[in-house]
Design a protein around this motif. Structure first.
Motif, PDB file in Angstrom:
ATOM      1  N   GLU A 217       1.962   9.377  -2.246  1.00  0.00           N
ATOM      2  CA  GLU A 217       1.836   8.249  -3.260  1.00  0.00           C
ATOM      3  C   GLU A 217       2.903   7.245  -3.434  1.00  0.00           C
ATOM      4  O   GLU A 217       2.906   6.255  -4.015  1.00  0.00           O
ATOM      5  N   ARG A 218       4.108   7.523  -2.572  1.00  0.00           N
ATOM      6  CA  ARG A 218       5.110   6.657  -2.552  1.00  0.00           C
ATOM      7  C   ARG A 218       4.821   5.316  -1.797  1.00  0.00           C
ATOM      8  O   ARG A 218       4.025   5.414  -0.842  1.00  0.00           O
ATOM      9  N   MET A 219       5.741   4.263  -2.143  1.00  0.00           N
ATOM     10  CA  MET A 219       5.366   2.976  -1.580  1.00  0.00           C
ATOM     11  C   MET A 219       6.359   2.946  -0.332  1.00  0.00           C
ATOM     12  O   MET A 219       7.249   3.620  -0.500  1.00  0.00           O
ATOM     13  N   PRO A 220       6.250   1.879   0.710  1.00  0.00           N
ATOM     14  CA  PRO A 220       7.208   1.886   1.729  1.00  0.00           C
ATOM     15  C   PRO A 220       8.530   1.725   1.707  1.00  0.00           C
ATOM     16  O   PRO A 220       9.393   2.267   2.068  1.00  0.00           O
ATOM     17  N   GLN A 221       8.729   0.893   0.472  1.00  0.00           N
ATOM     18  CA  GLN A 221      10.062   0.519   0.048  1.00  0.00           C
ATOM     19  C   GLN A 221      10.809   1.869  -0.614  1.00  0.00           C
ATOM     20  O   GLN A 221      12.009   1.785  -0.727  1.00  0.00           O
ATOM     21  N   GLU A 222      10.113   2.990  -0.763  1.00  0.00           N
ATOM     22  CA  GLU A 222      10.794   3.940  -1.402  1.00  0.00           C
ATOM     23  C   GLU A 222      10.918   5.447  -0.549  1.00  0.00           C
ATOM     24  O   GLU A 222      10.935   6.383  -0.914  1.00  0.00           O
ATOM     25  N   ILE A 223      10.823   5.026   0.824  1.00  0.00           N
ATOM     26  CA  ILE A 223      11.075   6.115   1.603  1.00  0.00           C
ATOM     27  C   ILE A 223      12.080   5.611   2.644  1.00  0.00           C
ATOM     28  O   ILE A 223      12.267   4.431   2.953  1.00  0.00           O
ATOM     29  N   SER A 224      12.739   6.608   3.291  1.00  0.00           N
ATOM     30  CA  SER A 224      13.988   6.250   4.424  1.00  0.00           C
ATOM     31  C   SER A 224      13.344   5.613   5.568  1.00  0.00           C
ATOM     32  O   SER A 224      11.970   5.810   5.983  1.00  0.00           O
ATOM     33  N   GLY A 225      14.080   5.121   6.365  1.00  0.00           N
ATOM     34  CA  GLY A 225      13.737   4.460   7.730  1.00  0.00           C
ATOM     35  C   GLY A 225      13.172   5.791   8.418  1.00  0.00           C
ATOM     36  O   GLY A 225      12.177   5.148   9.428  1.00  0.00           O
ATOM     37  N   GLY A 226      13.777   6.607   8.645  1.00  0.00           N
ATOM     38  CA  GLY A 226      13.310   7.742   9.601  1.00  0.00           C
ATOM     39  C   GLY A 226      11.550   8.264   9.117  1.00  0.00           C
ATOM     40  O   GLY A 226      10.852   8.482   9.979  1.00  0.00           O
TER      41      GLY A 226
ATOM     42  N   MET B 253       0.861  -1.229   0.092  1.00  0.00           N
ATOM     43  CA  MET B 253       0.105  -0.172   0.047  1.00  0.00           C
ATOM     44  C   MET B 253       1.021   1.198   0.080  1.00  0.00           C
ATOM     45  O   MET B 253       1.905   1.273   0.515  1.00  0.00           O
ATOM     46  N   SER B 254       0.580   2.365  -0.565  1.00  0.00           N
ATOM     47  CA  SER B 254       1.080   3.642  -0.505  1.00  0.00           C
ATOM     48  C   SER B 254       1.321   4.123   0.687  1.00  0.00           C
ATOM     49  O   SER B 254       0.390   3.590   1.768  1.00  0.00           O
ATOM     50  N   VAL B 255       1.819   5.132   1.087  1.00  0.00           N
ATOM     51  CA  VAL B 255       2.130   5.814   2.228  1.00  0.00           C
ATOM     52  C   VAL B 255       0.538   6.175   2.698  1.00  0.00           C
ATOM     53  O   VAL B 255       0.236   6.100   3.705  1.00  0.00           O
ATOM     54  N   LEU B 256      -0.174   7.015   1.854  1.00  0.00           N
ATOM     55  CA  LEU B 256      -1.422   7.633   2.227  1.00  0.00           C
ATOM     56  C   LEU B 256      -2.412   6.328   2.496  1.00  0.00           C
ATOM     57  O   LEU B 256      -3.012   6.553   3.359  1.00  0.00           O
ATOM     58  N   ASP B 257      -2.318   5.266   1.606  1.00  0.00           N
ATOM     59  CA  ASP B 257      -3.353   4.118   1.994  1.00  0.00           C
ATOM     60  C   ASP B 257      -2.889   3.631   3.256  1.00  0.00           C
ATOM     61  O   ASP B 257      -3.997   3.123   4.077  1.00  0.00           O
ATOM     62  N   ASN B 258      -1.828   3.436   3.527  1.00  0.00           N
ATOM     63  CA  ASN B 258      -1.376   2.998   4.927  1.00  0.00           C
ATOM     64  C   ASN B 258      -1.857   3.810   5.993  1.00  0.00           C
ATOM     65  O   ASN B 258      -2.429   3.241   7.211  1.00  0.00           O
ATOM     66  N   VAL B 259      -1.847   5.062   5.976  1.00  0.00           N
ATOM     67  CA  VAL B 259      -2.265   5.944   6.891  1.00  0.00           C
ATOM     68  C   VAL B 259      -3.890   5.915   7.061  1.00  0.00           C
ATOM     69  O   VAL B 259      -4.410   6.189   8.121  1.00  0.00           O
ATOM     70  N   MET B 260      -4.254   5.809   5.934  1.00  0.00           N
ATOM     71  CA  MET B 260      -6.022   5.685   5.574  1.00  0.00           C
ATOM     72  C   MET B 260      -6.317   4.378   6.320  1.00  0.00           C
ATOM     73  O   MET B 260      -7.571   4.376   6.772  1.00  0.00           O
ATOM     74  N   PHE B 261      -5.597   3.232   6.567  1.00  0.00           N
ATOM     75  CA  PHE B 261      -6.101   2.094   6.824  1.00  0.00           C
ATOM     76  C   PHE B 261      -6.846   1.899   8.145  1.00  0.00           C
ATOM     77  O   PHE B 261      -7.896   1.260   8.032  1.00  0.00           O
ATOM     78  N   PRO B 262      -6.430   2.428   9.292  1.00  0.00           N
ATOM     79  CA  PRO B 262      -7.096   2.394  10.346  1.00  0.00           C
ATOM     80  C   PRO B 262      -8.590   2.992  10.244  1.00  0.00           C
ATOM     81  O   PRO B 262      -9.523   2.204  10.810  1.00  0.00           O
ATOM     82  N   GLY B 263      -8.510   3.904   9.650  1.00  0.00           N
ATOM     83  CA  GLY B 263     -10.000   4.469   9.615  1.00  0.00           C
ATOM     84  C   GLY B 263     -11.034   3.711   8.520  1.00  0.00           C
ATOM     85  O   GLY B 263     -12.189   3.570   9.006  1.00  0.00           O
ATOM     86  N   ARG B 264     -10.402   3.105   7.555  1.00  0.00           N
ATOM     87  CA  ARG B 264     -11.171   2.322   6.684  1.00  0.00           C
ATOM     88  C   ARG B 264     -11.547   1.022   7.501  1.00  0.00           C
ATOM     89  O   ARG B 264     -12.569   0.567   7.283  1.00  0.00           O
ATOM     90  N   LYS B 265     -10.664   0.531   8.292  1.00  0.00           N
ATOM     91  CA  LYS B 265     -10.865  -1.017   8.792  1.00  0.00           C
ATOM     92  C   LYS B 265     -11.785  -0.683  10.072  1.00  0.00           C
ATOM     93  O   LYS B 265     -12.746  -1.557  10.422  1.00  0.00           O
ATOM     94  N   LEU B 266     -11.495   0.353  11.007  1.00  0.00           N
ATOM     95  CA  LEU B 266     -12.178   0.495  12.326  1.00  0.00           C
ATOM     96  C   LEU B 266     -13.186   1.340  12.491  1.00  0.00           C
ATOM     97  O   LEU B 266     -14.021   1.617  13.464  1.00  0.00           O
ATOM     98  N   THR B 267     -13.566   2.166  11.422  1.00  0.00           N
ATOM     99  CA  THR B 267     -14.797   3.240  11.604  1.00  0.00           C
ATOM    100  C   THR B 267     -15.544   3.130  10.452  1.00  0.00           C
ATOM    101  O   THR B 267     -15.238   2.506   9.357  1.00  0.00           O
ATOM    102  N   ASP B 268     -16.688   3.735  10.228  1.00  0.00           N
ATOM    103  CA  ASP B 268     -17.541   3.883   9.364  1.00  0.00           C
ATOM    104  C   ASP B 268     -17.767   5.440   8.817  1.00  0.00           C
ATOM    105  O   ASP B 268     -18.517   5.850   7.955  1.00  0.00           O
ATOM    106  N   LEU B 269     -16.559   6.013   9.027  1.00  0.00           N
ATOM    107  CA  LEU B 269     -16.334   7.402   8.385  1.00  0.00           C
ATOM    108  C   LEU B 269     -16.173   7.350   6.950  1.00  0.00           C
ATOM    109  O   LEU B 269     -15.453   6.357   6.319  1.00  0.00           O
TER     110      LEU B 269
END
Ligand code: ATP
Length: 254
Positions: free
Chosen positions: A137-146, A98-114
């Motif tokens: 839009e980057r994928m996790p493999q395309e960003i640094s550890g920090g 998943m992209s960075v954005l989709d990763n951060v949206m994941f809890p909202g999609r999975k755990l809420t009806d928002l």
């Protein structure tokens, strides 16, 4: 402060298969405090965290979150309780597909009806707060550890949880990124009134962030208190951790 604490463990025994890693764990964590869990490698810190976030059912005792028995409730109710909890796993555990954005949206999609637009907005706000909003839009493999650590914290915090669990949040971070992360955790406590539970080996984090620290050794809680009180402890196990020396074997320990 709630009458029953945000987290309460009562006489918990937890481990894998036949062998308990920890027994007799009694622990209470209240709103607005940062609690660090420290101990030698293999002492059971991550195991304790897994039990507190619903991933590892204790062999005995009870884990209460927000006054409710986590392992006694139905799956749906457990989901509702866990939507009030953020988790930052060791090694970030961003979903690599998943992209960075989709990763951060994941809890909202999975755990809420928002609605998705609201979740999208919340994710962008969180990414901006942590200074990683240029990368959605980057994928996790395309960003640094920090950057990955900051994205993982954005994901843990996107639903403004009352309770956040972090396993080794500063591991493999340079001092600047570690300080950014530390400031953010303090902001969550101070502005949001969240409780933050941190597993860490980083004594600088313990000294600067913790309101209370719990020392795990020999299959249980060996000591607990403020970092400065623990630093004055005469217990050789506790002393060794604060001095970054090899921790002596405790009687009954591994
Ligand atoms: N999935 C598992 N199955 C069986 N045993 C496990 C599992 N995960 C951990 N253990 C064992 O449980 C004990 C506690 O492990 P845990 O990961 O909780 O320690 P830790 O204090 O978090 O260590 P570290 O600081 O090295 O991350 C260790 O002896 C470990 O080998």
């Amino acid at each position: 402060m709630t009458a029953s604490g945000l987290v309460e463990l009562r006489d918990v025994a937890v481990g894998y298969a036949e062998s308990p890693v920890l027994t007799g764990i009694d622990l209470r964590i209240d709103a607005g405090e940062i609690v660090c869990i420290i101990g030698a490698s293999g002492s059971g810190k991550s195991t304790l965290l897994r039990a507190m976030v619903g991933l590892l059912e204790p062999a005995a005792g009870a884990v209460h979150l927000f006054g409710q028995d986590l392992y006694a409730m139905r799956r749906r109710s457990r989901g509702r309780v866990l939507s009030r909890v953020g988790v930052l796993f060791q090694n970030d555990a961003l979903f690599s597909s998943m992209s960075v954005l989709d990763n951060v949206m994941f809890p909202g999609r999975k755990l809420t009806d928002l609605p998705d637009e609201v979740i999208h907005e919340l994710a962008l706000i969180e990414l901006a707060r942590l200074g990683v909003d240029a990368l959605p839009e980057r994928m996790p493999q395309e960003i640094s550890g920090g950057q990955a650590k900051r994205v993982a914290l954005a994901r843990a915090n996107v639903l403004a949880p009352e309770l956040i669990f972090c396993d080794e949040p500063t591991a493999s971070l340079d001092p600047i990124n570690a300080a950014v992360l530390g400031r953010e955790l303090m902001r969550l406590r101070d502005d949001q009134g969240s409780a933050v539970v941190l597993v860490t080996h980083n004594m600088e984090v313990v000294r600067t962030l913790s309101d209370r620290t719990v020392v795990i050794a020999a299959g249980g809680i060996r000591a607990a208190g403020t970092a400065s009180a623990l630093e004055r402890s005469e217990d050789p196990q506790v002393k060794a951790l604060f001095r970054m020396e090899p921790v002596p074997r405790a009687p009954g320990g591994e």
